[in-house]
Design a protein around this motif. Structure first.
Motif, short mmCIF file in Angstrom:
data_model
loop_
_atom_site.label_atom_id
_atom_site.label_comp_id
_atom_site.label_asym_id
_atom_site.label_seq_id
_atom_site.Cartn_x
_atom_site.Cartn_y
_atom_site.Cartn_z
N GLY A 49 3.54 -5.22 4.83
CA GLY A 49 4.57 -4.59 4.03
C GLY A 49 4.15 -3.22 3.52
O GLY A 49 4.93 -2.26 3.57
N PHE A 50 2.91 -3.11 3.03
CA PHE A 50 2.42 -1.82 2.55
C PHE A 50 2.32 -0.81 3.68
O PHE A 50 2.70 0.35 3.53
CB PHE A 50 1.04 -2.00 1.88
N LEU A 51 1.83 -1.26 4.84
CA LEU A 51 1.73 -0.35 5.98
C LEU A 51 3.10 0.03 6.51
O LEU A 51 3.33 1.17 6.92
CB LEU A 51 0.89 -1.01 7.08
N GLY A 52 4.03 -0.94 6.51
CA GLY A 52 5.40 -0.64 6.94
C GLY A 52 6.05 0.39 6.03
O GLY A 52 6.73 1.31 6.51
N ALA A 53 5.84 0.26 4.73
CA ALA A 53 6.38 1.24 3.79
C ALA A 53 5.76 2.62 4.03
O ALA A 53 6.45 3.64 3.96
CB ALA A 53 6.12 0.79 2.36
N SER A 54 4.47 2.65 4.34
CA SER A 54 3.80 3.92 4.60
C SER A 54 4.37 4.59 5.85
O SER A 54 4.59 5.81 5.86
CB SER A 54 2.30 3.70 4.78
N ALA A 55 4.62 3.79 6.89
CA ALA A 55 5.19 4.34 8.12
C ALA A 55 6.59 4.90 7.88
O ALA A 55 6.92 6.00 8.33
CB ALA A 55 5.23 3.27 9.21
N LEU A 56 7.40 4.15 7.15
CA LEU A 56 8.76 4.62 6.86
C LEU A 56 8.73 5.85 5.95
O LEU A 56 9.58 6.74 6.09
CB LEU A 56 9.56 3.50 6.21
N TYR A 57 7.77 5.91 5.05
CA TYR A 57 7.65 7.09 4.19
C TYR A 57 7.38 8.33 5.03
O TYR A 57 7.96 9.40 4.78
CB TYR A 57 6.52 6.89 3.17
N VAL A 58 6.49 8.22 6.01
CA VAL A 58 6.19 9.35 6.88
C VAL A 58 7.45 9.83 7.60
O VAL A 58 7.69 11.03 7.75
CB VAL A 58 5.09 8.97 7.90
N LEU A 59 8.29 8.88 8.04
CA LEU A 59 9.51 9.22 8.77
C LEU A 59 10.61 9.77 7.87
O LEU A 59 11.44 10.57 8.30
CB LEU A 59 10.03 7.99 9.52
N LEU A 60 10.63 9.33 6.60
CA LEU A 60 11.76 9.64 5.72
C LEU A 60 11.45 10.66 4.64
O LEU A 60 12.34 11.02 3.86
CB LEU A 60 12.25 8.34 5.05
N GLU A 61 10.22 11.12 4.57
CA GLU A 61 9.83 12.06 3.50
C GLU A 61 10.69 13.32 3.54
O GLU A 61 11.11 13.83 2.49
CB GLU A 61 8.36 12.42 3.64
N ARG A 62 10.97 13.84 4.72
CA ARG A 62 11.75 15.08 4.82
C ARG A 62 13.17 14.89 4.28
O ARG A 62 13.75 15.82 3.73
CB ARG A 62 11.77 15.56 6.27
N GLN A 63 13.72 13.69 4.48
CA GLN A 63 15.04 13.41 3.90
C GLN A 63 14.98 13.49 2.38
O GLN A 63 15.89 14.03 1.74
CB GLN A 63 15.53 12.03 4.33
N MET A 64 13.92 12.94 1.81
CA MET A 64 13.75 12.96 0.35
C MET A 64 13.64 14.39 -0.15
O MET A 64 14.27 14.76 -1.16
CB MET A 64 12.50 12.16 -0.03
N VAL A 65 12.86 15.21 0.53
CA VAL A 65 12.72 16.61 0.14
C VAL A 65 14.06 17.32 0.23
O VAL A 65 14.44 18.10 -0.66
CB VAL A 65 11.68 17.30 1.04
N PHE A 66 14.81 17.05 1.30
CA PHE A 66 16.11 17.70 1.50
C PHE A 66 17.08 17.33 0.38
O PHE A 66 17.76 18.19 -0.19
CB PHE A 66 16.67 17.31 2.85
#
Length: 368
Positions: free
Chosen positions: A40-57
């Motif tokens: 779960g922690f690693l899955g969240a980390s992977a999704l964070y890498v993919l979705l970080e730019r959306q958060m910044v936007f």
């Protein structure tokens, strides 16, 4: 003038080692207790890498509040990723639970097929004793899948909560990770690029390949009259993550089962379709995705999955290759930095060329 090995310096060094020891001690305790939720922690980390730019936007371009933006992205993840994945897993379990297995019919059909083979080759291969395991396969598969779905649901809940707080602290989370890495800035940048490329290649490429494989498999199974075609198409899609054997583990037994059941034309048709269509689509799509996302060496993917699935379950498809890639990346970085005249490049993928930081400039240039 600096005094080497002064009492104060020795005391500070002792405190530093004590602090490192305490960090390791408590880190091991936490890791031991949190081991079931590591996926779960690693899955969240992977999704964070993919979705970080959306958060910044959302936060910096559209001026959304961080809590509101993080909630939107988590809902997006739940709607488009976690819910479909869990739903498909439950569909597989539900369908397999409704499949009735007639042990006598299985043994009778397999024995007839074995007798035909033995008559042609002139000696015995199969006996009733070594065929007795067949009726147990269905039950064992259901038990394994049930356990996997339970783990998937629990770790899915962990992903939602961890991902939310990662996104909420997006401004400091990445900087904190970079701060503690014992690399110079160039290698930190390389590590970030390589990690993102590998995660994208596996988190986006693998599900996309599975969906395409599932569609092609479903069409073929329907054409050749396979019962429960949707179920076997889903299993074929999941089988794309298996190294070496891949989808063969589904369509080949289906074809052999049809031949054993007396449908020679249908069985040969399924095998031919699997070999010429499903496998060809697999190879072509993998090649295209590798070039678009990250050109990772096939051996890294194969052995990464073999290492990762036993460690992390479903998430091992992503984190197995990632761990193996990071090991090779660190090895290449060591050769690049500390071995004179080494030809190594501090890369694993070939998507990015080696770059070098220019003082006073935010971009990079190719290393000469």
């Amino acid at each position: 003038m600096r005094i080497e090995n002064s009492p104060l310096e020795r005391k500070n060094r002792e405190y530093r080692y004590i602090l490192i020891g305490l960090i390791l001690f408590f880190g091991i305790l936490v890791f031991k207790q949190a081991r079931p939720y590591l996926s779960g922690f690693l899955g969240a980390s992977a999704l964070y890498v993919l979705l970080e730019r959306q958060m910044v936007f959302l936060c910096e371009k559209w001026k959304f509040g961080k809590g509101f933006a993080a909630t939107l992205i988590v809902l997006e993840t739940l709607l488009f990723f976690l819910s479909p994945l869990t739903g498909i897993a439950f569909l597989v379990i539900d369908t397999l639970s409704g499949v009735t297995i007639d042990p006598q019919k299985i043994i009778h059909n397999v024995t007839q097929f074995a007798q035909m083979v033995e008559d042609n080759i002139g000696f015995k291969i199969f006996t009733p004793e070594n065929l007795s395991f067949l009726p147990q396969i269905g039950t064992n598969v259901v038990q394994v899948l049930g356990s996997s779905v339970y783990s998937l649901v629990i770790n899915g809940i962990v992903i939602i909560f961890v991902l939310y707080y990662m996104l909420l602290n997006y401004q400091t989370f990445g900087n904190t990770i970079k701060e503690i890495l014992p690399f110079k800035e160039e290698n930190k940048q390389i590590l970030a690029e390589e990690t993102k490329s590998i995660i994208q290649a596996n988190a986006i490429g693998v599900p996309l390949l599975a969906i395409i494989q599932g569609f092609f498999a479903y069409g073929g199974y329907m054409f050749f009259g396979v019962s429960n075609a949707l179920l076997y198409a889903i299993l074929t899609a999941f089988a794309t993550i298996l190294p070496i054997v891949g989808t063969t583990i589904v369509w080949l037994p289906l074809g052999i089962a049809a031949i054993i059941g007396g449908d020679l034309v249908g069985g040969l048709g399924i095998i031919a379709y699997g070999f010429f269509v499903i496998s060809t689509v697999d190879n072509v799509i993998r090649f295209i995705l590798q070039k678009k996302l990250a050109d990772i060496h096939p051996l890294i993917t194969v052995f990464g999955v073999l290492i990762g699935v036993p460690m992390f379950g479903f998430w091992g498809v992503i984190f197995g290759p990632l761990l193996l890639s990071l090991f090779i990346l660190f090895f290449n970085m060591y050769r690049y930095e500390y071995i004179p005249y080494s030809t190594a490049e501090p890369r694993v993928t070939t998507r990015h060329k080696t770059r070098k930081i220019i003082p006073g400039y935010k971009g990079f240039k190719k290393k000469k």
